[in-house]
Design an enzyme around this catalytic site. Sequence first.
Site, PDB file in Angstrom:
ATOM      1  CG  ASP A 159      -3.454   4.097  -4.691  1.00 42.03           C
ATOM      2  OD1 ASP A 159      -4.204   3.299  -4.572  1.00 42.03           O
ATOM      3  OD2 ASP A 159      -2.636   4.680  -3.974  1.00 42.03           O
ATOM      4  CG  ASN A 163       8.006   4.918   2.206  1.00 43.86           C
ATOM      5  OD1 ASN A 163       6.620   5.136   2.381  1.00 43.86           O
ATOM      6  ND2 ASN A 163       8.523   4.808   0.825  1.00 43.86           N
ATOM      7  CG  HIS A 172       3.830   5.553   0.606  1.00 41.27           C
ATOM      8  ND1 HIS A 172       4.614   4.427   0.782  1.00 41.27           N
ATOM      9  CD2 HIS A 172       2.570   4.978   0.281  1.00 41.27           C
ATOM     10  CE1 HIS A 172       4.040   3.356   0.599  1.00 41.27           C
ATOM     11  NE2 HIS A 172       2.817   3.379   0.468  1.00 41.27           N
ATOM     12  CD  GLU A 193       6.599   5.445  -2.788  1.00 39.13           C
ATOM     13  OE1 GLU A 193       6.917   5.554  -1.441  1.00 39.13           O
ATOM     14  OE2 GLU A 193       6.328   4.502  -3.282  1.00 39.13           O
TER      15      GLU A 193
END
Length: 241
Positions: A67, A136, A138, A143
């Site tokens: 990314d 979380n 990810h 996400e």
Amino acid sequence: MRLIVVDNYEEMSKKAASIMASQIILKPESILGLATGSTPLGMYKELIKMYNDGEVDFSQVRTFNLDEYYGIRRDNEQSYYYYMDNNFFKYINVKEDNINIPNGTAEDVEQECINYDKRIKESGGIDIQVLGIGVNGHIGFNEPDVNFEAQTHLVKLDKKTIESNARFFNSIEEVPVKAVSMGMKTIMNSKKIILLANGINKADAIEKTMKGKISPEVPASILQLHNDVTIIVDKAAASKL
């Protein structure tokens, strides 16, 4: 899924570097999927040491990063291009033409995403993909609730991710709210996957990844469906397993 629990971050980094080096030794022209953030830094340092000791040669490898922040130039110290160059690439003999990182300032970001996946496919696919994991759940910048089918795409970052990444910036207001990221489909097409996690703050995410229901609410849970995943964690991150 294969789980390796180690005592600390240093051992996690050495184990991951050993797996990566073995891949390159067995296949010198390997396609490496690479990650950024604080988690893989130790692995990169170990690989640099192995390169300096003549144990591994990067001259034939090609790399694809997971990314890049959207709207940040490559020369910005917070860009992942800058991170990779200053923490890894400048210290090894990888060829610049073989390095691939999403262009976060592309005028046509949709076309950039299409082209990125095309380059991965034309290379023969990623042989081994390194992943970290967010609190979380990810992976990359995929996400919770992101479409499992997504290939490389523009992602709106979750509030928890922005808060977590704020430590790298002068203020939370400076943290980009979007990023270009490999999608879950792109990641799952990798032949092998290594996921790294350390610290008690990752324990919940690791538990849900390995033992929870497969759900877009915990993006990493889809790794349960991959046939060659190695998860390397320290004892703190494994504490809920």
